[in-house]
Design a protein around this motif. Structure first.
Motif, PDB file in Angstrom:
ATOM      1  N   ASN A  90      -1.531  10.561  13.797  1.00 12.01           N
ATOM      2  CA  ASN A  90      -2.314  12.107  13.482  1.00 12.01           C
ATOM      3  C   ASN A  90      -1.241  12.576  12.461  1.00 12.01           C
ATOM      4  N   ASN A  91       0.496  12.493  12.746  1.00  8.63           N
ATOM      5  CA  ASN A  91       1.038  13.176  10.852  1.00  8.63           C
ATOM      6  C   ASN A  91       0.334  12.436   9.621  1.00  8.63           C
ATOM      7  N   ILE A  92      -0.339  11.399   9.334  1.00 10.52           N
ATOM      8  CA  ILE A  92      -1.203  10.951   8.500  1.00 10.52           C
ATOM      9  C   ILE A  92      -2.423  11.131   8.242  1.00 10.52           C
ATOM     10  N   THR A  93      -3.191  11.131   9.409  1.00 14.29           N
ATOM     11  CA  THR A  93      -4.796  11.991   8.764  1.00 14.29           C
ATOM     12  C   THR A  93      -4.308  13.108   9.027  1.00 14.29           C
ATOM     13  N   GLU A  94      -4.497  13.764   9.143  1.00 11.63           N
ATOM     14  CA  GLU A  94      -3.803  15.415   8.777  1.00 11.63           C
ATOM     15  C   GLU A  94      -3.567  15.327   7.994  1.00 11.63           C
ATOM     16  N   GLU A  95      -3.090  15.129   7.118  1.00  8.90           N
ATOM     17  CA  GLU A  95      -2.625  15.086   5.530  1.00  8.90           C
ATOM     18  C   GLU A  95      -0.683  15.910   5.493  1.00  8.90           C
ATOM     19  N   ARG A  96      -0.633  15.409   6.733  1.00 11.46           N
ATOM     20  CA  ARG A  96       1.078  15.910   6.321  1.00 11.46           C
ATOM     21  C   ARG A  96       2.216  15.687   5.632  1.00 11.46           C
ATOM     22  N   TRP A  97       1.652  14.184   5.663  1.00  6.09           N
ATOM     23  CA  TRP A  97       2.994  13.103   4.666  1.00  6.09           C
ATOM     24  C   TRP A  97       2.959  14.037   3.286  1.00  6.09           C
ATOM     25  N   LEU A  98       1.792  14.933   2.808  1.00  7.98           N
ATOM     26  CA  LEU A  98       2.066  15.458   1.407  1.00  7.98           C
ATOM     27  C   LEU A  98       3.575  16.725   1.683  1.00  7.98           C
ATOM     28  N   MET A  99       3.908  16.955   1.945  1.00 12.49           N
ATOM     29  CA  MET A  99       5.236  17.582   3.306  1.00 12.49           C
ATOM     30  C   MET A  99       6.398  16.803   2.788  1.00 12.49           C
ATOM     31  N   TYR A 100       6.110  16.049   2.380  1.00 14.20           N
ATOM     32  CA  TYR A 100       7.600  15.362   2.655  1.00 14.20           C
ATOM     33  C   TYR A 100       7.289  14.241   0.826  1.00 14.20           C
ATOM     34  N   PRO A 101       8.011  15.253  -0.062  1.00  9.51           N
ATOM     35  CA  PRO A 101       8.006  14.627  -1.238  1.00  9.51           C
ATOM     36  C   PRO A 101       8.943  12.879  -1.844  1.00  9.51           C
ATOM     37  N   SER A 102       9.287  13.268  -0.828  1.00 12.45           N
ATOM     38  CA  SER A 102       9.839  10.862  -1.608  1.00 12.45           C
ATOM     39  C   SER A 102       9.117  10.220  -1.114  1.00 12.45           C
ATOM     40  N   ILE A 103       7.812  10.436  -0.123  1.00  9.27           N
ATOM     41  CA  ILE A 103       7.085  10.021   0.204  1.00  9.27           C
ATOM     42  C   ILE A 103       5.773  10.227  -1.236  1.00  9.27           C
ATOM     43  N   VAL A 104       5.586  11.064  -1.411  1.00 10.55           N
ATOM     44  CA  VAL A 104       4.917  11.177  -2.756  1.00 10.55           C
ATOM     45  C   VAL A 104       4.915  10.453  -4.135  1.00 10.55           C
ATOM     46  N   GLN A 105       6.755  10.300  -4.566  1.00 15.43           N
ATOM     47  CA  GLN A 105       7.585   9.746  -5.500  1.00 15.43           C
ATOM     48  C   GLN A 105       7.059   8.392  -5.134  1.00 15.43           C
ATOM     49  N   MET A 106       6.866   7.696  -4.145  1.00 16.65           N
ATOM     50  CA  MET A 106       6.862   6.086  -4.234  1.00 16.65           C
ATOM     51  C   MET A 106       5.837   6.326  -4.115  1.00 16.65           C
ATOM     52  N   PHE A 107       4.670   7.054  -3.702  1.00 18.24           N
ATOM     53  CA  PHE A 107       3.406   6.603  -4.419  1.00 18.24           C
ATOM     54  C   PHE A 107       3.009   6.836  -6.072  1.00 18.24           C
TER      55      PHE A 107
END
Length: 82
Positions: free
Chosen positions: A57-74
């Motif tokens: 649910n956290n991935i499909t609701e695009e909540r992962w954009l709240m975490y800058p470390s994940i965006v930096q990894m991408f």
């Protein structure tokens, strides 16, 4: 009505350990209540399914954009010479 302290502590621990929210620990969600009842009554409960569904649910609701470390990894993966 008197609340038994060990169960109150168990509820507190389960909410903090398995709850997917960062705040708002005052109320328990339905799946957390099911976890606590299954622990108290020694019933079977699929904990890994609940954890997997919350992660999905956290991935499909695009909540992962709240975490800058994940965006930096991408960004590091897509643009290595940035």
């Amino acid at each position: 009505m008197r609340v038994v302290t060990p169960y109150k502590f168990l509820m507190h621990v389960v909410i903090h350990a398995l709850g997917h929210r960062k705040g708002g620990y005052g109320m328990a969600i339905e799946y957390i209540m099911c976890m606590i009842v299954s622990l108290c009554l020694n019933l079977r409960f699929n904990f890994s399914k609940v954890i997997f569904l919350q992660m999905k649910n956290n991935i499909t609701e695009e909540r992962w954009l709240m975490y800058p470390s994940i965006v930096q990894m991408f960004l590091n993966y897509l643009l290595p010479d940035l």
